[in-house]
Each structure stands twice: as C-alpha cells, then as structure tokens.
Enzyme design. Structure first.
Site, PDB file in Angstrom:
ATOM      1  NE  ARG A  48      -4.229  -1.809   1.727  1.00 54.63           N
ATOM      2  CZ  ARG A  48      -4.361  -2.793   2.620  1.00 54.63           C
ATOM      3  NH1 ARG A  48      -3.616  -2.802   3.697  1.00 54.63           N
ATOM      4  NH2 ARG A  48      -5.257  -3.733   2.440  1.00 54.63           N
ATOM      5  CG  HIS A  77       0.578  17.450 -23.045  1.00 52.24           C
ATOM      6  ND1 HIS A  77       1.376  18.568 -22.966  1.00 52.24           N
ATOM      7  CD2 HIS A  77       1.323  16.437 -22.536  1.00 52.24           C
ATOM      8  CE1 HIS A  77       2.545  18.240 -22.420  1.00 52.24           C
ATOM      9  NE2 HIS A  77       2.537  16.954 -22.146  1.00 52.24           N
ATOM     10  CG  ASN A 120      -2.469  18.376 -19.302  1.00 51.16           C
ATOM     11  OD1 ASN A 120      -1.480  17.665 -19.101  1.00 51.16           O
ATOM     12  ND2 ASN A 120      -3.561  18.293 -18.561  1.00 51.16           N
ATOM     13  CE  LYS A 137       5.109  18.038 -13.235  1.00 55.76           C
ATOM     14  NZ  LYS A 137       5.153  16.868 -14.068  1.00 55.76           N
ATOM     15  CG  HIS A 152      -4.068  12.232 -26.862  1.00 53.85           C
ATOM     16  ND1 HIS A 152      -3.595  11.198 -26.084  1.00 53.85           N
ATOM     17  CD2 HIS A 152      -5.232  11.801 -27.403  1.00 53.85           C
ATOM     18  CE1 HIS A 152      -4.448  10.194 -26.147  1.00 53.85           C
ATOM     19  NE2 HIS A 152      -5.452  10.530 -26.944  1.00 53.85           N
ATOM     20  CG  HIS A 201       5.014  12.728 -24.781  1.00 49.38           C
ATOM     21  ND1 HIS A 201       3.642  12.789 -24.901  1.00 49.38           N
ATOM     22  CD2 HIS A 201       5.343  13.570 -23.758  1.00 49.38           C
ATOM     23  CE1 HIS A 201       3.151  13.622 -23.982  1.00 49.38           C
ATOM     24  NE2 HIS A 201       4.172  14.113 -23.283  1.00 49.38           N
ATOM     25  NE  ARG A 241       0.471  17.495 -11.919  1.00 47.79           N
ATOM     26  CZ  ARG A 241       1.135  16.621 -11.174  1.00 47.79           C
ATOM     27  NH1 ARG A 241       0.843  16.508  -9.897  1.00 47.79           N
ATOM     28  NH2 ARG A 241       2.076  15.862 -11.689  1.00 47.79           N
ATOM     29  CD  GLU A 258      -4.157  17.384 -14.489  1.00 44.81           C
ATOM     30  OE1 GLU A 258      -3.045  16.857 -14.292  1.00 44.81           O
ATOM     31  OE2 GLU A 258      -4.793  17.270 -15.543  1.00 44.81           O
ATOM     32  CE  LYS A 311      -0.879  14.510 -13.649  1.00 40.27           C
ATOM     33  NZ  LYS A 311      -1.254  15.204 -14.908  1.00 40.27           N
ATOM     34  CD  GLU A 362       6.613  17.882 -21.807  1.00 35.94           C
ATOM     35  OE1 GLU A 362       6.061  18.831 -21.204  1.00 35.94           O
ATOM     36  OE2 GLU A 362       5.971  16.900 -22.246  1.00 35.94           O
TER      37      GLU A 362
END
Ligand code: GLY
Length: 367
Positions: free
Chosen positions: A121, A249, A246, A227, A253, A267, A242, A237, A143, A185
């Site tokens: 956990r 993105h 993106n 960041k 995407h 990416h 946050r 987010e 993340k 980025e």
C-alpha cells in the site's frame, strides 16, 4: 547544484539538480538508504550507461545493489511488467519505510513509481531521471501509471517520490532526437507561464541543446521550479492549475494517436507540434496576436522540432484528429478542455472550445 523544494503538506521533497549526482548517490540519497541492500529498478540502456557509477557509490558506502532491469520503451508500462516488478519488490522484502531507486526516463519512473505506490500500500522511491524529459517533467509531481488496451496512462496513482536526483551528466549519452523532444517540455514552461524564460530560451536554447553546463542547469532548474510551484498548488489536478501543464498535449495526443504512439513521433515532438497548434488556434479565435503564435513556432523550429503538420506526413483530415481527441482522458462531461494562450507566458484553460471549428482549423493546418 540547484535544490528545488516541492512543498506538499507532510510529503515535501527536494529535486536536486547538478552534474555527477549519480556518482555520489549514496551520499545524496543517504537518508533514504536505511538498509545495506538497495533495490534498483533501471531502464536497461540507462543501466548500461550509468549503472557502474551508481554501483560504485553504493558499494563504497558498504551497500549492495539488487537490480531489476526494465526493457527500454513504452511497452514496459504494462500490466505484465507491473506484476513482475511488484512480485520482485515483495521477494526482496521491501517494507513501507524502504526506498526503491528508479533509474531511467519517464517509462521507468512511471512504472517503478506505480509499483511502489501499490506495494504494501505504498513504499518509498527515489527518482533518478536520465532523460531531459524525465528531469523537467515526469520525475517531478508524483504522476505514476501504466498503459492498458484502453489507452496510455489510464491506470495509475499519485505517489510522490522522496527525492529526485537529476544528474545533468546523464544527458550527454542521450540521442539528439530525445534531447530535443525533452526540450519541448522546457519550452512549454516558458510559453505557458513565463515570458521572460521564453525570451531566455530564444536566446540560449542552442546552448541548452548543446549541453553547455550553465545554460543546461538554468533551463532544467527553471523548468523544475515552475513545475514544483504548480504541483504544490494543485497536486491532484483538481483546480485547473496543474492542467496548464497540458499545454500542447491535447493537439499532441491526437498526433501521437494518429502515428500509433510510435517512434514516428516522440511524445515531446508531439507536444512541440501541439504547442504551435494551440498558439495558432489561440490566434485564430482572436486571443493571441498572430506574431506571438509565430514566435512560438519559431522557437519550436529552432530546436529542430516539428512546427508544421505537413512535415509529419499524416494521411488524415481534421475530423479524424478531433476524433482522437475525444478519446483523451481529459474529456469531462462531453467537453474537452484546451490550454490556450492570451499571450506568451499567459496560458489558460478554455472549456468552451468548438471541436467542429478545431477540425476546420486542423484541415487548414494540414494543408
Ligand atoms: N506532465 C504533466 C503533469 O505532471 O501534470
């Protein structure tokens, strides 16, 4: 060396940025290495390039390395690798208070971070990012995820590392294409929220890409600081803050989906092209002066990144790209939030973008 704190109630940690950190990992990460046997999850290429220095440091300090190598590439972010990794951590007797070292790029960090999030956990981990993209983005902020048949990063957890050691020396072994993809980025932080940093990158981007130590250290530290501030303000987010990360993105995407999430378009390259599209779309709807959008395109082009859709040789129309966007995990209540620009350094979340208009815009951009 720069030390950037990520301030999170009860779970704050530092991102340490400098040359040669892996060669003194035993000292840098000492508070998190309580036991003589140190579990290390490493991308196989990163291990080949940097494993000896890491091992030497740990051995000098009287510790031994227990290694699990992860095959390079996105395919490793799978249920199978996750099961292998968690089984291995359990066999190693990892306890909640222990820390696993994760050496590599975003794939290793995301996978190892997720395995640590669910083992007992939640056990600790230290991120040792070896790509520019991982140093300025994925290793910071907690993340973690794997990919599934339904899409990328759809199964994961927020699980913050205890420490991030960004060794800038590791970037010397990175292929130029990957370095440029990571630079996308870096550029994003300027375009998104810091016009001064954008101007600095316009003047010094070539030095960053040539790995000039001063320029590189400034670019990575500025990116991580941006960041860290956002993650501290909106860790999960939920407030929209946050989500600004993106930028590029959503368009990106769609481009990644159209190219099969393959090496055809990395990416970071998709983010670069997506950032230009977000800027040009902002100009189309009257939010951003056209010259500003073209400054974003110029910065992307100067880094050797794709600034025009025809250069991607796609065989599709705007409607098809928008159809890919509809599968984006950011879709909420039938609407897709877009990060648009009111200026360079002034990104905002637009929740009322007309997707039919986006399709027409993309038709024009596809030429
Ligand atoms: N890469 C975007 C984020 O960490 O939120």
């Amino acid at each position: 060396m720069a030390v950037i704190p990520v301030a999170l109630c009860g779970r704050s940690y530092n991102v340490r940025i400098g040359q040669g950190l892996l060669g003194r990992v035993a000292e840098e990460a000492a508070p998190f290495l309580a036991k003589p046997r140190v579990p290390v999850v490493a991308d196989a290429n990163a291990w080949a390039a940097h494993g000896a220095r890491l091992t030497a440091s740990l051995t000098r300090s009287g510790r031994e390395v227990s290694l699990l190598e992860v095959p390079p590439g996105e395919a490793s972010k799978s249920w199978e690798m996750l099961a292998r990794l968690t089984d291995w951590l359990l066999a190693e007797g990892v306890e909640r208070g222990d820390h696993v070292l994760a050496l590599g790029g975003g794939v290793t960090g995301d996978l190892a971070g997720f395995a640590c999030a669910i083992t007992k956990r939640g056990c600790g981990f230290v991120q040792l990012p070896t790509t520019l993209l991982a140093q300025v983005d994925s290793s910071v902020g907690g993340k973690t995820a794997i990919n599934t048949a339904a899409g990328k990063n759809l199964v994961g957890a927020f699980h913050q590392p205890a420490l991030v050691l960004a060794d800038l020396a590791t970037l010397t072994t990175l292929p130029a294409r990957e370095l440029a993809a990571g630079y996308a980025e870096v550029l994003k932080y300027g375009v998104m929220g810091d016009a001064e940093f954008f101007d600095w990158l316009m003047a010094n981007g070539a030095g960053v890409l040539a790995l000039q130590p001063g320029a590189l250290a400034h670019a990575v530290a500025s990116s991580v600081a941006a960041k860290a501030e956002i993650v501290a303000a909106d860790e999960r987010e939920t407030t929209g803050r946050r989500a600004l990360l993106n930028l590029g993105h959503t368009f990106g995407h769609a481009l990644e989906a159209e190219t099969g999430f393959s090496d055809r378009l990395l990416h970071g390259e998709a983010v670069a092209a997506g950032m230009v599209l977000a800027a040009r779309y902002s100009a189309r709807v009257g939010l951003l002066p056209r010259e500003e959008a073209e400054r974003v395109a110029a910065a992307v082009r100067a880094a050797g990144l794709p600034a025009r859709l025809p250069s991607l040789r796609l065989d599709c129309d705007g409607a098809r790209l928008v159809a890919h966007m509809r599968h984006d995990k950011k879709m909420a209540g039938g609407a897709l939030p877009f990060v648009l620009l009111r200026g360079i350094g002034a990104a905002f979340l637009a929740r009322d973008v007309d997707l039919a208009d986006v399709a027409r815009f993309l038709d024009a951009e596809l030429g």
